[in-house]
Enzyme design. Structure first.
Site, PDB file in Angstrom:
ATOM      1  N   ASP A   1      31.816  -4.733   6.457  1.00 59.61           N
ATOM      2  CA  ASP A   1      32.692  -5.897   6.579  1.00 59.61           C
ATOM      3  C   ASP A   1      32.948  -6.452   5.176  1.00 59.61           C
ATOM      4  O   ASP A   1      32.064  -7.077   4.580  1.00 59.61           O
ATOM      5  CB  ASP A   1      32.038  -6.979   7.429  1.00 59.61           C
ATOM      6  CG  ASP A   1      31.814  -6.567   8.886  1.00 59.61           C
ATOM      7  OD1 ASP A   1      31.828  -5.352   9.172  1.00 59.61           O
ATOM      8  OD2 ASP A   1      31.614  -7.468   9.725  1.00 59.61           O
TER       9      ASP A   1
ATOM     10  N   LYS B   1      38.871  -9.367  10.556  1.00 59.12           N
ATOM     11  CA  LYS B   1      37.793 -10.267  10.967  1.00 59.12           C
ATOM     12  C   LYS B   1      38.091 -11.669  10.466  1.00 59.12           C
ATOM     13  O   LYS B   1      38.571 -11.849   9.343  1.00 59.12           O
ATOM     14  CB  LYS B   1      36.469  -9.753  10.392  1.00 59.12           C
ATOM     15  CG  LYS B   1      35.257 -10.643  10.631  1.00 59.12           C
ATOM     16  CD  LYS B   1      34.011 -10.006  10.024  1.00 59.12           C
ATOM     17  CE  LYS B   1      32.819 -10.936  10.013  1.00 59.12           C
ATOM     18  NZ  LYS B   1      31.625 -10.328   9.401  1.00 59.12           N
TER      19      LYS B   1
ATOM     20  N   LYS C   1      37.741  -8.922  14.989  1.00 58.68           N
ATOM     21  CA  LYS C   1      36.391  -9.477  15.107  1.00 58.68           C
ATOM     22  C   LYS C   1      36.436 -10.979  14.862  1.00 58.68           C
ATOM     23  O   LYS C   1      36.919 -11.437  13.823  1.00 58.68           O
ATOM     24  CB  LYS C   1      35.448  -8.819  14.107  1.00 58.68           C
ATOM     25  CG  LYS C   1      34.012  -9.370  14.163  1.00 58.68           C
ATOM     26  CD  LYS C   1      33.089  -8.606  13.228  1.00 58.68           C
ATOM     27  CE  LYS C   1      31.716  -9.243  13.127  1.00 58.68           C
ATOM     28  NZ  LYS C   1      30.803  -8.502  12.218  1.00 58.68           N
TER      29      LYS C   1
END
Length: 218
Positions: A90, A152, A182
């Site tokens: 991430d 995300k 996400k």
């Protein structure tokens, strides 16, 4: 109706506190196995040595939490993490560059990480609470163009806040079914988790996973 087990399988069970140590991470992994989460998400320097339960993936972060690292540094960090066992990375974008309209630079930054970890899943943290709607759309498009697998919402560390249903809905509308979305940051109860899923989230980042899942209806 979304069940507790279905929600759990969308969760990256997360521990990114600076004071976390190897014992804390192992406890997190063990808990992930009991809860049935998809993955754990931990800091890069704690990847080595963690024993994962069957069926639990290993995620980490890159350029975290500010995103103000050079692309070469992010790429090297991501590659080192994958070599240490991470399945997913991430990464944080350079939010300042995005807000300054330097979209090509943002896209190149993401692509540098993408090319460094060809076999791993890449999620791109855009810090949605710090962006306008137009900037959220621009960031998602840059992530998709650079080859990301997910967008995300948040690091959970930015003072502007974490995920919102509105941001998740906009991100999903922008990427369609081509990328995952996400939702992460500030999701502290079961109803909020379900609301994020209904808005389009295909993964959740939770640090208080057990408490969230305990809020599921009987």
């Amino acid at each position: 109706m979304t069940t507790r087990e279905e929600v759990a399988r969308l969760v990256d069970h997360t521990l990114l506190k600076p004071e976390a140590n190897a014992a804390d991470v192992q406890a997190l992994a063990d808990e992930a196995g009991r809860l049935g989460t998809f993955a754990i998400c931990i800091s890069p320097n704690l990847l080595t040595g963690v024993r994962l339960p069957d069926g639990v993936s290993l995620a980490t972060v890159c350029g975290f939490p500010s995103g103000k690292h050079t692309s070469a540094t992010k790429a090297a960090e991501a590659a080192e993490s994958v070599a240490a066992g991470a399945d997913e990375v991430d990464m944080v974008i350079d939010i300042g560059a995005l807000k300054a309209g330097e979209v090509d630079a943002v896209q190149a930054d993401i692509r540098a990480v993408r090319e460094a970890i060809p076999g791993a899943l890449l999620k791109v943290i855009i810090e949605s609470a710090a962006l306008t709607d137009d900037e959220i759309v621009t960031a998602c498009r840059a992530a998709e163009a650079a080859g990301a697998d997910f967008v995300k919402t948040s690091t959970g560390f930015h003072p502007a806040g974490g995920a919102s249903v509105e941001a998740v809905r906009l991100m999903r509308a922008t990427v369609g079914d081509r990328l995952g979305v996400k939702a992460s940051g500030g999701i502290r109860d079961y109803d909020t988790a379900v609301a994020m899923i209904e808005a389009g989230a295909s993964r959740l980042g939770l640090s208080g996973t057990a408490a969230v899942l305990d809020g599921a209806p009987a």
